[in-house]
Each structure stands twice: as structure tokens, then as C-alpha cells.
Design a protein around this motif. Structure first.
Motif, PDB file in Angstrom:
ATOM      1  N   LEU A 145      13.784   7.097 -11.138  1.00 60.48           N
ATOM      2  CA  LEU A 145      13.127   8.366 -10.840  1.00 60.48           C
ATOM      3  C   LEU A 145      13.815   9.107  -9.709  1.00 60.48           C
ATOM      4  O   LEU A 145      13.709  10.333  -9.597  1.00 60.48           O
ATOM      5  CB  LEU A 145      11.657   8.126 -10.443  1.00 60.48           C
ATOM      6  CG  LEU A 145      10.715   7.579 -11.513  1.00 60.48           C
ATOM      7  CD1 LEU A 145       9.388   7.203 -10.874  1.00 60.48           C
ATOM      8  CD2 LEU A 145      10.505   8.622 -12.603  1.00 60.48           C
ATOM      9  N   LEU A 146      14.536   8.381  -8.877  1.00 60.13           N
ATOM     10  CA  LEU A 146      15.139   8.980  -7.691  1.00 60.13           C
ATOM     11  C   LEU A 146      16.182  10.029  -8.062  1.00 60.13           C
ATOM     12  O   LEU A 146      16.257  11.096  -7.444  1.00 60.13           O
ATOM     13  CB  LEU A 146      15.773   7.898  -6.818  1.00 60.13           C
ATOM     14  CG  LEU A 146      16.351   8.376  -5.478  1.00 60.13           C
ATOM     15  CD1 LEU A 146      15.258   8.997  -4.625  1.00 60.13           C
ATOM     16  CD2 LEU A 146      17.011   7.223  -4.747  1.00 60.13           C
ATOM     17  N   LEU A 154      11.647   5.806  -2.569  1.00 62.50           N
ATOM     18  CA  LEU A 154      12.467   4.645  -2.186  1.00 62.50           C
ATOM     19  C   LEU A 154      11.619   3.391  -2.000  1.00 62.50           C
ATOM     20  O   LEU A 154      12.149   2.279  -1.980  1.00 62.50           O
ATOM     21  CB  LEU A 154      13.227   4.949  -0.895  1.00 62.50           C
ATOM     22  CG  LEU A 154      14.269   6.069  -0.968  1.00 62.50           C
ATOM     23  CD1 LEU A 154      14.828   6.365   0.411  1.00 62.50           C
ATOM     24  CD2 LEU A 154      15.382   5.692  -1.934  1.00 62.50           C
ATOM     25  N   ALA A 155      10.300   3.573  -1.859  1.00 60.48           N
ATOM     26  CA  ALA A 155       9.416   2.416  -1.684  1.00 60.48           C
ATOM     27  C   ALA A 155       9.149   1.693  -2.995  1.00 60.48           C
ATOM     28  O   ALA A 155       8.672   0.558  -2.999  1.00 60.48           O
ATOM     29  CB  ALA A 155       8.077   2.859  -1.075  1.00 60.48           C
ATOM     30  N   VAL A 176      -7.550   1.561   4.834  1.00 64.40           N
ATOM     31  CA  VAL A 176      -8.061   0.921   3.607  1.00 64.40           C
ATOM     32  C   VAL A 176      -7.094  -0.139   3.096  1.00 64.40           C
ATOM     33  O   VAL A 176      -7.502  -1.208   2.638  1.00 64.40           O
ATOM     34  CB  VAL A 176      -8.309   1.976   2.500  1.00 64.40           C
ATOM     35  CG1 VAL A 176      -8.926   1.323   1.267  1.00 64.40           C
ATOM     36  CG2 VAL A 176      -9.217   3.081   3.012  1.00 64.40           C
ATOM     37  N   ILE A 177      -5.774   0.170   3.160  1.00 65.52           N
ATOM     38  CA  ILE A 177      -4.752  -0.755   2.641  1.00 65.52           C
ATOM     39  C   ILE A 177      -3.729  -1.011   3.748  1.00 65.52           C
ATOM     40  O   ILE A 177      -2.662  -0.384   3.791  1.00 65.52           O
ATOM     41  CB  ILE A 177      -4.068  -0.173   1.384  1.00 65.52           C
ATOM     42  CG1 ILE A 177      -5.106   0.281   0.359  1.00 65.52           C
ATOM     43  CG2 ILE A 177      -3.120  -1.192   0.758  1.00 65.52           C
ATOM     44  CD1 ILE A 177      -4.532   0.996  -0.835  1.00 65.52           C
ATOM     45  N   PRO A 178      -4.033  -1.907   4.671  1.00 64.10           N
ATOM     46  CA  PRO A 178      -3.157  -2.140   5.841  1.00 64.10           C
ATOM     47  C   PRO A 178      -1.756  -2.618   5.479  1.00 64.10           C
ATOM     48  O   PRO A 178      -0.813  -2.376   6.232  1.00 64.10           O
ATOM     49  CB  PRO A 178      -3.911  -3.225   6.630  1.00 64.10           C
ATOM     50  CG  PRO A 178      -5.302  -3.201   6.112  1.00 64.10           C
ATOM     51  CD  PRO A 178      -5.231  -2.748   4.702  1.00 64.10           C
ATOM     52  N   GLU A 179      -1.628  -3.305   4.330  1.00 64.98           N
ATOM     53  CA  GLU A 179      -0.331  -3.897   3.985  1.00 64.98           C
ATOM     54  C   GLU A 179       0.678  -2.898   3.437  1.00 64.98           C
ATOM     55  O   GLU A 179       1.870  -3.229   3.262  1.00 64.98           O
ATOM     56  CB  GLU A 179      -0.525  -5.022   2.963  1.00 64.98           C
ATOM     57  CG  GLU A 179      -1.010  -4.582   1.572  1.00 64.98           C
ATOM     58  CD  GLU A 179      -2.527  -4.555   1.455  1.00 64.98           C
ATOM     59  OE1 GLU A 179      -3.025  -4.652   0.309  1.00 64.98           O
ATOM     60  OE2 GLU A 179      -3.199  -4.423   2.489  1.00 64.98           O
ATOM     61  N   ILE A 180       0.273  -1.684   3.159  1.00 68.95           N
ATOM     62  CA  ILE A 180       1.190  -0.711   2.569  1.00 68.95           C
ATOM     63  C   ILE A 180       2.242  -0.291   3.598  1.00 68.95           C
ATOM     64  O   ILE A 180       1.953  -0.140   4.790  1.00 68.95           O
ATOM     65  CB  ILE A 180       0.408   0.525   2.047  1.00 68.95           C
ATOM     66  CG1 ILE A 180       1.320   1.402   1.186  1.00 68.95           C
ATOM     67  CG2 ILE A 180      -0.192   1.324   3.183  1.00 68.95           C
ATOM     68  CD1 ILE A 180       0.582   2.498   0.442  1.00 68.95           C
ATOM     69  N   THR A 181       3.485  -0.139   3.147  1.00 66.06           N
ATOM     70  CA  THR A 181       4.581   0.234   4.044  1.00 66.06           C
ATOM     71  C   THR A 181       4.553   1.728   4.346  1.00 66.06           C
ATOM     72  O   THR A 181       3.872   2.503   3.671  1.00 66.06           O
ATOM     73  CB  THR A 181       5.937  -0.105   3.411  1.00 66.06           C
ATOM     74  OG1 THR A 181       6.112   0.701   2.227  1.00 66.06           O
ATOM     75  CG2 THR A 181       6.009  -1.580   3.036  1.00 66.06           C
ATOM     76  N   LEU A 182       5.324   2.134   5.363  1.00 66.27           N
ATOM     77  CA  LEU A 182       5.387   3.550   5.720  1.00 66.27           C
ATOM     78  C   LEU A 182       5.956   4.370   4.563  1.00 66.27           C
ATOM     79  O   LEU A 182       5.431   5.442   4.228  1.00 66.27           O
ATOM     80  CB  LEU A 182       6.254   3.749   6.968  1.00 66.27           C
ATOM     81  CG  LEU A 182       6.452   5.206   7.415  1.00 66.27           C
ATOM     82  CD1 LEU A 182       5.116   5.871   7.717  1.00 66.27           C
ATOM     83  CD2 LEU A 182       7.382   5.278   8.628  1.00 66.27           C
ATOM     84  N   LEU A 183       7.032   3.876   3.940  1.00 66.40           N
ATOM     85  CA  LEU A 183       7.598   4.580   2.791  1.00 66.40           C
ATOM     86  C   LEU A 183       6.573   4.688   1.668  1.00 66.40           C
ATOM     87  O   LEU A 183       6.473   5.710   0.990  1.00 66.40           O
ATOM     88  CB  LEU A 183       8.850   3.860   2.281  1.00 66.40           C
ATOM     89  CG  LEU A 183      10.137   4.056   3.081  1.00 66.40           C
ATOM     90  CD1 LEU A 183      11.263   3.243   2.461  1.00 66.40           C
ATOM     91  CD2 LEU A 183      10.523   5.530   3.135  1.00 66.40           C
ATOM     92  N   GLY A 184       5.815   3.618   1.494  1.00 67.40           N
ATOM     93  CA  GLY A 184       4.778   3.625   0.472  1.00 67.40           C
ATOM     94  C   GLY A 184       3.716   4.678   0.744  1.00 67.40           C
ATOM     95  O   GLY A 184       3.250   5.365  -0.171  1.00 67.40           O
ATOM     96  N   THR A 185       3.333   4.833   2.018  1.00 63.33           N
ATOM     97  CA  THR A 185       2.317   5.839   2.350  1.00 63.33           C
ATOM     98  C   THR A 185       2.828   7.249   2.077  1.00 63.33           C
ATOM     99  O   THR A 185       2.065   8.128   1.669  1.00 63.33           O
ATOM    100  CB  THR A 185       1.885   5.742   3.833  1.00 63.33           C
ATOM    101  OG1 THR A 185       3.005   6.001   4.679  1.00 63.33           O
ATOM    102  CG2 THR A 185       1.296   4.381   4.148  1.00 63.33           C
ATOM    103  N   LEU A 201       4.895   8.131  -0.293  1.00 67.98           N
ATOM    104  CA  LEU A 201       4.807   8.324  -1.735  1.00 67.98           C
ATOM    105  C   LEU A 201       3.361   8.587  -2.157  1.00 67.98           C
ATOM    106  O   LEU A 201       3.070   9.554  -2.871  1.00 67.98           O
ATOM    107  CB  LEU A 201       5.346   7.092  -2.465  1.00 67.98           C
ATOM    108  CG  LEU A 201       5.158   7.066  -3.984  1.00 67.98           C
ATOM    109  CD1 LEU A 201       5.941   8.190  -4.644  1.00 67.98           C
ATOM    110  CD2 LEU A 201       5.567   5.710  -4.546  1.00 67.98           C
ATOM    111  N   VAL A 202       2.462   7.733  -1.699  1.00 66.29           N
ATOM    112  CA  VAL A 202       1.055   7.819  -2.117  1.00 66.29           C
ATOM    113  C   VAL A 202       0.407   9.101  -1.623  1.00 66.29           C
ATOM    114  O   VAL A 202      -0.368   9.740  -2.344  1.00 66.29           O
ATOM    115  CB  VAL A 202       0.270   6.590  -1.603  1.00 66.29           C
ATOM    116  CG1 VAL A 202      -1.213   6.726  -1.926  1.00 66.29           C
ATOM    117  CG2 VAL A 202       0.826   5.311  -2.223  1.00 66.29           C
TER     118      VAL A 202
END
Length: 296
Positions: free
Chosen positions: A142-143, A133-134, A230-239, A241-242
Motif C-alpha cells: 500500500l505504501l 509503515l506500521a 484504551v490500547i496501551p500496546e499500540i506503537t506511535l506509528l500505529g497510532t 495510521l489509526v
């Protein structure tokens, strides 16, 4: 055959690292490692240890408490090490060997490891679907596929929980008895499912589920703490996924030596889709992967 697997793993690592090296500088790598403060490293490491404790507790329940949690904790740590370092998932055999030495039947060993992997796959797949969803709207096609796969996985898991004999009947119906090697495989699979059925019948499903959720809660806390450093700007949803993709890649039959190369690509792809530069993404993947190997 083992030598071929080793050669393939080495080739994957060298090839992928060579390609990735074209898009990164030593300065970027240095900055990525410097992002980890002692506090972040402590949080990530403690979360990793707690996750392994949940793994040990889960295995103890599934093995009918033949082994203490303390001894299983050591086995879990060694199993993680071998699973990461040895090519083509051959490190999984280490768990079977160590448990067999404790006098537990091989079918129960395989059933225990198989059940653990099934539960892990479901949880990681669910988290991956949430993480998707991020992605930008155009990528969210893909969802639909992910949700469909998750539903199929959930149905399979519910069947295994409630009616494992249905699965054995399907296997008996689909797989022929000839040639002899196929019959042997068929017999082993059915024996493993029977052992699995016994585990689920004798042990509380709720406790098994709680331990599995505990494992992945703290595994994700560990990885997300490093990723956000390392990447402070990444969102929680993004984390979410990653952090999910490297787990999936690590479960593939073939990957790089100690996961190097393949794991970095698994970090690179979702981070680039989220708008992070390839240099930052590669540096983050390499730094996080290396720290997690040190934890092991």
C-alpha cells in the motif's frame, strides 16, 4: 433530496452498528470507557481546544482579519458540530452561512474553506503514509500507492501555492461552456480559485502552513492520548495510521449520523491489521468517537 441524504445516513448508522454489535460485548465497551482517566480526558480536551484556536487563527489570516479570532473560534466550534452531526457533509454550509453574515463575499468564503480543506488533506495524507509503515511487511504494498498519491497531492498543492492561474487555464480548457448549469459551475470554480489566489498572494504562506500544522499536531495529540489509553500496546506509528483513517472517512460525502458506524469501521480496519482483536478495536473506536463528540 435532503430527506434522501438523511435516510441514507440513518441506514448506514443502523446497518453498520448492527453488524459491529455482533462482535462486541457491553463489558468490552464499559472497559474502553473506563480506560479514560480524568488526566487523559483533560489532555485530550485541551489539545482539541488548542487545535480549534489554530483553526480560528488560520481562518482569520485567510479572511484578511475581517473577523476577530475570538468570534472565529465560536464559528469554528459550531462548524465542527454541524459538520459532524449533519449528513452528507451538509454541515460544511454552516461555515459559509456564518461567514457570509459577517459581510464577506461568497467566493472568499468558498475559497477560504476550500484552501483549508486542501491543506488539511495534504497533512493528513502525509501522516497516513508515515502510519502505513506500521503495517506488517506484506501489507506495505500500500505504501507505493500512498506515496504516489501524496506526490500528486504535493504537486497540486505547490501549483496552487505558486501558480494558481495554471489551474484556471486547465479548467477553462477541459470544461465546456454548455449546458448552462455546467458553465455556472465552471464560473464559480474559476471565481473561487481567483479568490484563493488573492488569499495566497496577500497572506504569508508560512503562517498559513504553520497554523495548519498546529491544527493537526494537536488534533493527533488529542486522539492519540485517547487511543493509547484504551490500547496501551499500540506503537506511535500505529497510532498515526489509526488516527488518520477516521479523519478521511469523516470527509466522505456520505457517512453515518454523527459519524456513528462509519467512524467505528474506520478504527476497526487499521487496528485489526495491526493485530488488535476486533472486539477491542470496535470498543476503542466507539469510545474514542463518543468522547470526541462530547468535546465538540
Amino acid at each position: 433530496k435532503k430527506q434522501v441524504k438523511i435516510v441514507v445516513a440513518v441506514a448506514i448508522t443502523i446497518g453498520l452498528l448492527f453488524i459491529l454489535a455482533q462482535s462486541i460485548t457491553l463489558q468490552a465497551l464499559k472497559e474502553a470507557f473506563q480506560s479514560f482517566s480524568p488526566t487523559i480526558l483533560a489532555i485530550a480536551f485541551i489539545a482539541y481546544l488548542i487545535a480549534n484556536y489554530f483553526r480560528a487563527a488560520r481562518f482569520q489570516g485567510m479572511l484578511e482579519k475581517h473577523i476577530s479570532t475570538k468570534n472565529l473560534f465560536g464559528i469554528v466550534c459550531l462548524h465542527n458540530l454541524f459538520a459532524q452531526l449533519l449528513p452528507a457533509r451538509t454541515g460544511e454550509v454552516s461555515f459559509l452561512v456564518m461567514i457570509k453574515k459577517k459581510g464577506i463575499a461568497i467566493e472568499n468564503n468558498i475559497a477560504t474553506l476550500g484552501m483549508a480543506r486542501i491543506l488539511d488533506a495534504f497533512v493528513v495524507a502525509a501522516i497516513l503514509v508515515v502510519g502505513i509503515l506500521a503495517l506488517p511487511t506484506k501489507e506495505n504494498t500500500l505504501l507505493t500507492t500512498s506515496v504516489a498519491l501524496l506526490i500528486l497531492l504535493a504537486l497540486g498543492l505547490l501549483t496552487l501555492y505558486a501558480r494558481p492561474t495554471w489551474i484556471t487555464k486547465i479548467i477553462e480548457l477541459i470544461l465546456p461552456n454548455k449546458p448552462a448549469w455546467l458553465q455556472t459551475i465552471k464560473t464559480k470554480i474559476i471565481g473561487t480559485i481567483h479568490a484563493l489566489s488573492k488569499i495566497l498572494h496577500n497572506k504569508g504562506k508560512i503562517k498559513l502552513t504553520i497554523n495548519t500544522l498546529g491544527i493537526w499536531l494537536f488534533m493527533y495529540i488529542s486522539t492519540i492520548a485517547l487511543l493509547k489509553a484504551v490500547i496501551p500496546e499500540i506503537t506511535l506509528l500505529g497510532t498515526l495510521l489509526v488516527a488518520s483513517l477516521p479523519v478521511i472517512v469523516s470527509a466522505l460525502p456520505i457517512h453515518g449520523v454523527a459519524g456513528y458506524g462509519s467512524t467505528e469501521v474506520a478504527y476497526l480496519l487499521p487496528l485489526v491489521l495491526l493485530g488488535i482483536s476486533s472486539e477491542t478495536a470496535i470498543a476503542a473506536g466507539f469510545a474514542i468517537h463518543t468522547i470526541e463528540l462530547i468535546f465538540i
